[in-house]
Design a protein around this motif. Structure first.
Motif, short mmCIF file in Angstrom:
data_model
loop_
_atom_site.label_atom_id
_atom_site.label_comp_id
_atom_site.label_asym_id
_atom_site.label_seq_id
_atom_site.Cartn_x
_atom_site.Cartn_y
_atom_site.Cartn_z
N TYR A 1 0.84 -1.20 0.00
CA TYR A 1 0.00 0.00 0.00
C TYR A 1 0.87 1.25 0.00
N GLU A 2 1.91 1.22 0.81
CA GLU A 2 2.76 2.41 0.96
C GLU A 2 3.39 2.79 -0.39
N THR A 3 3.94 1.80 -1.09
CA THR A 3 4.56 2.07 -2.39
C THR A 3 3.51 2.47 -3.43
N LEU A 4 2.43 1.74 -3.44
CA LEU A 4 1.41 1.98 -4.48
C LEU A 4 0.79 3.36 -4.34
N MET A 5 0.67 3.84 -3.12
CA MET A 5 0.10 5.18 -2.95
C MET A 5 1.01 6.25 -3.55
N GLN A 6 2.31 5.97 -3.62
CA GLN A 6 3.21 6.89 -4.33
C GLN A 6 2.87 6.93 -5.81
N ALA A 7 2.56 5.75 -6.36
CA ALA A 7 2.17 5.69 -7.77
C ALA A 7 0.85 6.44 -7.99
N VAL A 8 -0.08 6.29 -7.04
CA VAL A 8 -1.36 7.00 -7.14
C VAL A 8 -1.11 8.52 -7.19
N ALA A 9 -0.21 8.98 -6.34
CA ALA A 9 0.11 10.42 -6.31
C ALA A 9 0.68 10.86 -7.65
N LEU A 10 1.54 10.02 -8.24
CA LEU A 10 2.14 10.36 -9.53
C LEU A 10 1.07 10.40 -10.64
N VAL A 11 0.17 9.44 -10.61
CA VAL A 11 -0.92 9.40 -11.60
C VAL A 11 -1.72 10.70 -11.56
N LYS A 12 -2.01 11.15 -10.33
CA LYS A 12 -2.82 12.37 -10.19
C LYS A 12 -2.03 13.61 -10.59
N ALA A 13 -0.78 13.66 -10.16
CA ALA A 13 0.03 14.85 -10.44
C ALA A 13 0.30 14.99 -11.94
N GLN A 14 0.47 13.87 -12.62
CA GLN A 14 0.85 13.91 -14.03
C GLN A 14 -0.33 13.70 -14.97
N GLN A 15 -1.51 13.60 -14.43
CA GLN A 15 -2.71 13.39 -15.25
C GLN A 15 -2.56 12.22 -16.21
N ILE A 16 -2.08 11.11 -15.65
CA ILE A 16 -1.96 9.86 -16.40
C ILE A 16 -3.36 9.34 -16.73
N ASP A 17 -3.54 8.79 -17.95
CA ASP A 17 -4.85 8.21 -18.25
C ASP A 17 -4.81 6.75 -18.69
#
Lengths: 385, 385
Positions: free
Chosen positions: A71-87
């Motif tokens: 969870y800890e690592t994956l939430m970093q990816a979630v933050a990146l998805v949001k910050a970079q507007q990944i689709d």
């Protein structure tokens, strides 16, 4: 046979060279996050191959998803998805990377604290990002199902969730990508697939002829090819068959219309969460002991397993069941995977610790009859010492 | 194993009482055309059950789709779809009704003469109406694949087409709906499924362990349950297993990554087009003769079939192959299905007529090696006299 609903919309591109299919499978205008585990995809050239196939599409990378994705690592990816507007998400790796990507796909669009997804077994997921996968490690079947397991390190909790919104849109399975896997991971993959099958097969008979024959066919294939892949790691056909077994073992084909067990997995998850033992190894630790302890209620299917999978004809019914369980244990050991806790320097204290965790996570009524309570789990773990 | 692409988005609702799922599977605002065969769905109450499940949705019916659905009849349905601005099709019946519905779905949106769809094997289909099915006769697998066969009566031509746009959105499989089938149709269904499997299995080995084991498991199930269903037509579990075998036999599970034959089907289609023999019966006529004539190139798979499916251990390899082919023929005959043209009062003139039709339809290079030419088809038909 039980009534069932079956639905599996994941596209499979299978074979050598299939990574080039990414160009038609990923939307042309997608902004892609490629999710990775350790450094192997980079070292082996798979990441370069993926990036070439993605062509002009804008893409970023997120590395470091662990063998038991946290969870800890994956939430970093979630933050990146949001910050970079990944689709669009693209998992490149094994079951852990794909499981992790499923969580990211759901968590990035989740309203609230995403750990709640695990606490609700995924029932509260109402939307998820689209994603695909490039599989490099055949084992978990995550590439063609709607399930995921995530570990919360701080809570020492490893929990599953599932939801139809986290089927991969596609998965690319190129058997040549498995040539460079360490033997340990190859063996783990064979055992993981094996236990996925038994979780759906070694329960009680419900007159599901197709599912039984399919399960027996996959088990026979693993028993035949498992030792062979260790001797001939560069054989394409062996790799291809093992890869397709692992996917088929957990894509719904076997599990429709039949009872499921999964107690081995639930107990095993706690061993991983507490002691960081490889997932497949926890299954090899638990399954032979579980089959021994629960054999009275699994009797008919164990006899069918003894006869059709292991071709055991001698002795009493009890003898046949004992021989089938012995063969199962010996198969795991022949794959280089220990089946006793002592091999991991764990003793009675580990039994107490796992039982406490099972209790804490509400895992008090496991198995196809929901009768694997804490006392029975203790018996199983004690037998596995 | 060959490289392959696999994709099958059809939802399956399986089990007694599942027709009520129509309410969640058909869009609430759909204007539905229910497509039917003869009068059995009306007589048995299945049509009433369907209409109750459709609730307030506006729906019309189109009856009279024949056992080999004809272009002539289906074009009447296309006209009705256009005149009534239908936006969802629901097939209620067996493979012929579903095949016919696939053609209607594609033809209603086709720009040009819809028979061209067949002349192009479906490659020119670019859009199709959404549709689902309620299966009442397990046999063809049409409920979970993208293929259809249509007969042009005026041209005496029976031709197939396939396209990913004609996968049913869903199929409802309620085994109790098969209880009232005439024995003839039940037997036909078992033989039809059997030959669908052999078309994908009895070719040459490509080291596809999963597909082989799955095919062998389905064949064993048909051999075990086929005679049982004739003796116990009201046994739910037998019906359920046969229904799921027939669907699984042709939904891609067996056919991915392996060579295909289909010569038996192509020759059989001409027999149906010329003499109106039931589809399954034409397969039973052709297959034993075809296996005999082509046994040299099918040798390895025929030996595997003899061993794994029929458990034949005695004699030379030639003996084993002969015994496996004999067993196949005897199985069909035990299902009440003749395997010689003479049983249909057809003689050498029929051989000439079928060969002429095969030539007219360009069926001059059939089978997994494209080596079943007109001379070999003549040998096969002559052996089937």
């Amino acid at each position: 046979m039980f009534n069932f609903d079956y639905y599996n919309p994941t596209r499979i591109s299978f074979g050598a060279g299939k990574i080039q299919d990414l160009d038609k499978l990923v939307p042309q205008d997608a902004k892609v996050l490629v999710l990775l585990g350790g450094s192997s995809a980079r070292k082996t050239g798979t990441l370069d191959e993926v990036k070439r196939a993605l062509g002009q599409r804008e893409s970023l990378e997120f590395s470091g998803i662990e063998p038991n994705p946290s969870y800890e690592t994956l939430m970093q990816a979630v933050a990146l998805v949001k910050a970079q507007q990944i689709d669009f998400l693209l998992a490149v790796g094994g079951g852990s990377v794909i499981d992790g990507t499923k969580f990211v796909a759901a968590a990035a669009m989740f309203d609230g604290e995403p750990w709640d997804i695990l606490l609700n077994w995924g029932a509260n997921v109402t939307q998820a990002m689209p994603f695909g996968s490039v599989l490099t490690l055949p084992a978990t079947g995550s590439e063609m199902n709607n399930a995921s397991v995530v570990t919360h390190k701080a809570l020492k909790a490893k929990l599953p969730f599932r939801n139809d919104l986290v089927y991969p849109q596609f998965s690319i399975l190129d058997p040549t990508k498995t040539f460079t896997l360490p033997e340990r991971q190859v063996a783990n993959g064979v055992v993981d697939a094996f236990v996925h099958i038994t979780e759906q097969y070694l329960t009680y008979p419900v007159n599901a002829a197709v599912q039984d024959r399919f399960a027996e066919g996959l088990l026979q294939t693993l028993i035949e090819l498992g030792p062979q892949v260790l001797r001939n790691p560069g054989d394409y056909d062996i790799r291809a068959n093992l890869m397709w077994v692992a996917t088929t073992a957990l894509n719904g084909t076997l599990g429709t219309g039949v009872p499921h067990d999964w107690a081995t997995h639930m107990i095993g998850h706690e061993l991983t969460a507490l002691y960081d033992i490889d997932h497949a190894r926890t299954l090899a630790l638990v399954l032979p002991a579980l089959l021994t302890v629960t054999q009275a209620k699994k009797r008919e299917k164990l006899l069918q397993y003894a006869s059709r999978v292991w071709h055991i004809t001698d002795g009493s019914d009890d003898d046949k069941i004992a021989a089938a369980i012995d063969n199962t244990r010996n198969f795991f050991e022949a794959m280089g995977i220990a089946t006793h806790l002592s091999a991991y320097n764990l003793g009675a204290e580990a039994v107490d610790a796992v039982i406490a965790q099972l209790q804490a996570h509400g895992m008090v009524a496991l198995g196809e009859h929901q009768d694997v309570d804490l006392a029975m789990s203790r018996d199983i773990l004690t037998l596995a010492l």
